[in-house]
Design an enzyme around this catalytic site. Structure first.
Site, mmCIF file in Angstrom:
data_model
loop_
_atom_site.group_PDB
_atom_site.id
_atom_site.type_symbol
_atom_site.label_atom_id
_atom_site.label_comp_id
_atom_site.label_asym_id
_atom_site.label_seq_id
_atom_site.Cartn_x
_atom_site.Cartn_y
_atom_site.Cartn_z
ATOM 1 N N CYS A 1 5.813 37.398 27.985
ATOM 2 C CA CYS A 1 5.490 36.131 28.620
ATOM 3 C C CYS A 1 6.673 35.169 28.578
ATOM 4 O O CYS A 1 7.398 35.093 27.581
ATOM 5 C CB CYS A 1 4.276 35.504 27.925
ATOM 6 S SG CYS A 1 3.775 33.922 28.620
ATOM 7 N N CYS B 1 11.916 13.081 28.311
ATOM 8 C CA CYS B 1 11.633 14.506 28.080
ATOM 9 C C CYS B 1 12.870 15.353 28.325
ATOM 10 O O CYS B 1 12.782 16.584 28.350
ATOM 11 C CB CYS B 1 10.483 14.971 28.964
ATOM 12 S SG CYS B 1 10.822 14.797 30.738
#
Length: 419
Positions: A68, A367
């Site tokens: 993943c 961020c």
């Protein structure tokens, strides 16, 4: 062809870097000093095996980790991981020639991600639901996501699969964003385009059978069975469908706590890139707030929550594109503090206006470490001092990092910026 290499360092995206005659090779999910076997694909490589592991390696807790692309650092021991992540920020500030005290990394993962986006794809005749593999459009199918909140962990794949089945006739690639709210799951589907009447009716029935709070397609609400409420301080907000939300509850609470603490003595302030109010609604418990955000729907949601919450000081809202029309110096000078929480691109235009303003305090929330450093440098050149830098880790198991910077002007000490 397989070959063996030694990892010399880690990059900012958590890839290991091995040196070769043709240049650096980037290898995912390895650690500095490890000897590994890889298969190259240009400057990137697939990890075949770890032949000499680092003492800082640990066994990933997720069974999908090797395939993943959602997580990048589960193989790192906690202490090593925290140091590496804080060092990314330190390196970025050094590159911008900024010297500032960086505080310890705050773990803000909490119970996990309250929002996930699962991909639904239809290769050939099959349907696959899950996350993307690293550097690929291949779907890694999952039955659960261990980094999500308990209410999402196993339910999210079920919901995404059911939506994929109901919209499978078009065979379009779908992204299903699922948010865990106080009143249930809020789902927004992207990629399908306009719905036919039959598809809309089918989705309304599906929302009832899955007990969803709200279901929308590209932000267009198909059905709202219950308002999907998010608690922010004293207030409860119903956000626009598909709008931005901090990844974890604890992450939002931590960022808001740092912002409100810094602004505690300010009577009137501006909250720029305010979203639908995670800071404004908490700041208004003590201060008058002018909230600015590009999206009118977010401003409407914030205003509605403010009016429904007794005891808050006034929140004025303004829909405005701060990239093209930043607040100008005369407007800024009316405030005792400005809070900035821009998207990843940062707030360069607004920072340039702040740099020539008289605003005594700027609290910058970002961020992206690189755009945080760029904007902080602009403010420091204008006479601000970067007083505190606090890294907040709500994107655990990934390279992403939130940064809170507190900048003040009018201090005797010159800005700490190297020539």
């Amino acid at each position: 062809m397989a070959e063996q290499v030694t990892i010399t360092r880690l990059g900012a995206k958590a890839d290991g870097i091995a040196e070769s005659a043709s240049g650096p090779v980037f290898v995912p999910k390895v650690l500095t000093g490890e000897t590994v076997t890889i298969e190259r694909d240009g400057s990137h490589a697939r990890l075949v095996s770890v032949d000499a592991p680092s003492p800082e390696r640990e066994t990933p807790f997720c069974p999908y980790f090797d395939e993943c692309g959602g997580c990048a650092t589960q193989h790192m021991k906690h202490g090593f991981y925290q140091t590496w992540k804080r060092d990314i920020l330190a390196h970025t500030l050094r590159q911008a020639r900024i010297e500032a005290p960086i505080e310890p990394l705050i773990d803000a993962h909490g119970e996990g991600r309250r929002r996930v986006t699962l991909h639904v794809r239809f290769p050939e005749r099959a349907m696959h639901v899950g996350y993307m593999a690293p550097r690929s459009h291949r779907i890694v199918e999952i039955a659960f996501c261990p980094i999500a909140e308990p209410g999402l962990k196993e339910r999210a794949p079920v919901v995404a699969r059911a939506i994929g089945e109901h919209l499978s006739a078009a065979r379009k690639p779908l992204d299903v964003q699922i948010t865990n709210t106080q009143t249930g799951l809020d789902v927004d589907v992207r990629g399908h385009g306009p719905l036919k009447d039959k598809e809309r009716l089918s989705l309304i029935d599906l929302a009832a059978s899955l007990d969803l709070s709200r279901l929308s397609v590209h932000g267009d609400v198909i059905v709202e069975r219950r308002p999907p409420a998010i608690v922010m301080g004293r207030a409860s907000v119903v956000p626009p469908a598909g709008s931005f939300l901090q990844a974890t509850r604890l992450g939002e609470e931590t960022l808001a706590s740092l912002v409100t603490e810094a602004c505690a003595k300010t009577k009137r302030l501006a909250d720029l890139f305010a979203g639908w109010g995670p800071f404004s609604l908490r700041l208004a418990e003590k201060s008058e707030v002018h909230a600015v955000e590009f999206d009118q729907g977010s401003m409407t949601a914030l205003d509605k929550a403010f009016r429904a919450t007794p005891g808050l000081r006034r929140i004025a809202t303004e829909a405005r594109d701060l990239f093209r029309r930043p607040l100008l110096t005369p407007e800024l000078n009316a405030f005792g503090a400005v809070v900035l929480d821009p998207p990843r691109a940062g707030a360069e235009a607004q920072a340039k206006q702040l740099a020539v303003s008289k605003v005594p305090l700027v609290v910058s929330v970002s961020c992206d470490a690189a755009t945080f450093a760029r904007d902080a440098a602009i403010l420091m050149q204008g006479g601000y001092r970067l007083e505190r830098v606090i890294p907040v880790d709500q994107f655990k198991h990934s390279p992403h990092l939130e940064v809170v910077g507190i900048l003040r002007r009018g201090v005797a000490k010159k800005p700490s910026r190297r020539s």
